[in-house]
Design a protein around this motif. Structure first.
Motif, short mmCIF file in Angstrom:
data_model
loop_
_atom_site.label_atom_id
_atom_site.label_comp_id
_atom_site.label_asym_id
_atom_site.label_seq_id
_atom_site.Cartn_x
_atom_site.Cartn_y
_atom_site.Cartn_z
N LYS A 29 1.41 -1.74 -0.17
CA LYS A 29 -0.16 -0.06 0.20
C LYS A 29 1.10 1.04 -0.05
O LYS A 29 1.51 0.90 -0.24
N ASP A 31 0.35 4.07 1.45
CA ASP A 31 0.85 4.29 2.70
C ASP A 31 2.15 4.10 3.60
O ASP A 31 2.07 4.20 4.48
N THR A 32 2.28 2.32 2.72
CA THR A 32 3.73 2.05 3.50
C THR A 32 5.09 3.21 3.16
O THR A 32 5.99 2.33 3.63
N THR A 178 -6.96 4.08 -6.59
CA THR A 178 -7.05 4.13 -4.99
C THR A 178 -7.22 2.24 -5.23
O THR A 178 -6.81 1.59 -4.19
N GLU A 179 -8.07 1.64 -5.83
CA GLU A 179 -8.48 0.89 -5.83
C GLU A 179 -6.96 -0.54 -6.39
O GLU A 179 -7.35 -1.63 -5.61
N PHE A 181 -3.66 0.52 -6.09
CA PHE A 181 -2.98 0.62 -5.24
C PHE A 181 -3.09 -0.10 -3.59
O PHE A 181 -2.24 -0.10 -2.06
N HIS A 182 -4.90 -0.09 -3.03
CA HIS A 182 -5.33 0.11 -1.79
C HIS A 182 -6.30 -0.98 -1.77
O HIS A 182 -6.36 -2.05 -0.88
N PRO A 185 -11.43 0.10 -2.17
CA PRO A 185 -11.74 2.13 -2.54
C PRO A 185 -12.63 2.10 -1.85
O PRO A 185 -12.91 3.27 -1.28
N LYS A 187 -13.08 1.82 1.17
CA LYS A 187 -12.94 2.50 2.61
C LYS A 187 -11.89 3.54 3.09
O LYS A 187 -12.31 4.18 3.39
N GLU A 188 -12.45 4.17 1.35
CA GLU A 188 -11.56 5.42 1.09
C GLU A 188 -12.10 6.82 0.70
O GLU A 188 -11.53 7.69 -0.10
N ARG A 194 -7.31 11.02 0.14
CA ARG A 194 -6.19 10.88 0.35
C ARG A 194 -4.67 9.83 -0.18
O ARG A 194 -3.82 10.36 0.67
N ILE A 195 -4.35 9.92 -1.16
CA ILE A 195 -3.45 8.76 -1.79
C ILE A 195 -2.70 9.75 -2.19
O ILE A 195 -1.50 10.01 -1.72
#
Length: 218
Positions: A29, A31-32, A178-179, A181-182, A185, A187-188, A194-195
């Motif tokens: 992700k 966020d990492t 978003t889908e 990488f995360h 989607p 949840k986002e 935010r990404i």
């Protein structure tokens, strides 16, 4: 360049987790990336991001200066120059490649949608004013005003339809990113941009580490 950085992070993570069930990861992700400054070496100072930057410089330097399949040999001065140029290439490449990401991170999807809606309502209000003016206006100047405004409203309505279509496409693309990488989607959805904020914050950390590496290489 950003893909090279992601690849370097993934390879480094797999190397660190080689003897665990997470040692063969195919992705991570976004966020990492923000956690790279939290993972530190045995000295308690060198971060994982610092190591990744060094690896990118090494790979970029080899790409910039290689002229054959053999590993070239450099004097200390030549090596310092090579690393400096490689760092500049990496930083400038990322900066230009992700310039629009920083702009997107500063945007608010709710405000964007609200602004588009306000434009549409504004045209409706103008239409009502023109209608009332046509109902009571008999002089020639009033007729000319109505003709001008009708022409303007037609152009404005077409432009707003185009803007609404662009907004829909943009949000759809953000959802796809978003889908990708995360994975989930849904949840986002409360914060669809935010990404971009995560990447912007990572670039801030990266810029600081690159400056530190640059000072060491001078």
């Amino acid at each position: 360049m950003f893909l090279k950085l992601l690849e370097a992070v993934l390879k480094t993570g797999n190397c660190m987790n080689a003897r665990t069930n997470q040692g063969d990861a195919q992705a991570f992700k976004i966020d990492t990336l923000l956690k790279l400054v939290d993972v530190k070496g045995a000295d308690g100072k060198t971060t994982l991001l610092y190591f990744v930057v060094q690896e990118i410089i090494r790979a970029q330097g080899a790409h910039l200066f290689s002229t054959s399949n053999q590993t070239p040999k450099y004097t200390p001065n030549e090596d310092a120059k090579r690393r400096k140029l490689a760092l500049q290439a990496a930083v400038s490449g990322l900066s230009s490649e992700l310039n629009n990401v920083k702009r997107a991170a500063a945007m608010d999807s709710d405000v964007l949608g609200s602004d588009v809606s306000k434009l549409s309502r504004g045209i409706g209000n103008i239409r009502e004013v023109v209608r009332l003016n046509q109902a009571v206006g008999l002089v020639e100047s009033s007729q000319k005003f109505c003709e001008s405004m009708n022409s303007f409203m037609q152009m404005a309505e077409e432009e707003i339809i185009r803007i609404q279509a662009l907004e829909s496409v943009a949000l759809s693309l953000v959802k796809e990113i978003t889908e990708y990488f995360h994975g989930i989607p849904a949840k986002e959805e409360a914060h669809p941009f935010r990404i971009f904020m995560a990447v912007r914050d990572f670039l801030t950390n990266l810029d600081r580490v690159c400056k530190e590496v640059g000072m060491i290489n001078e």
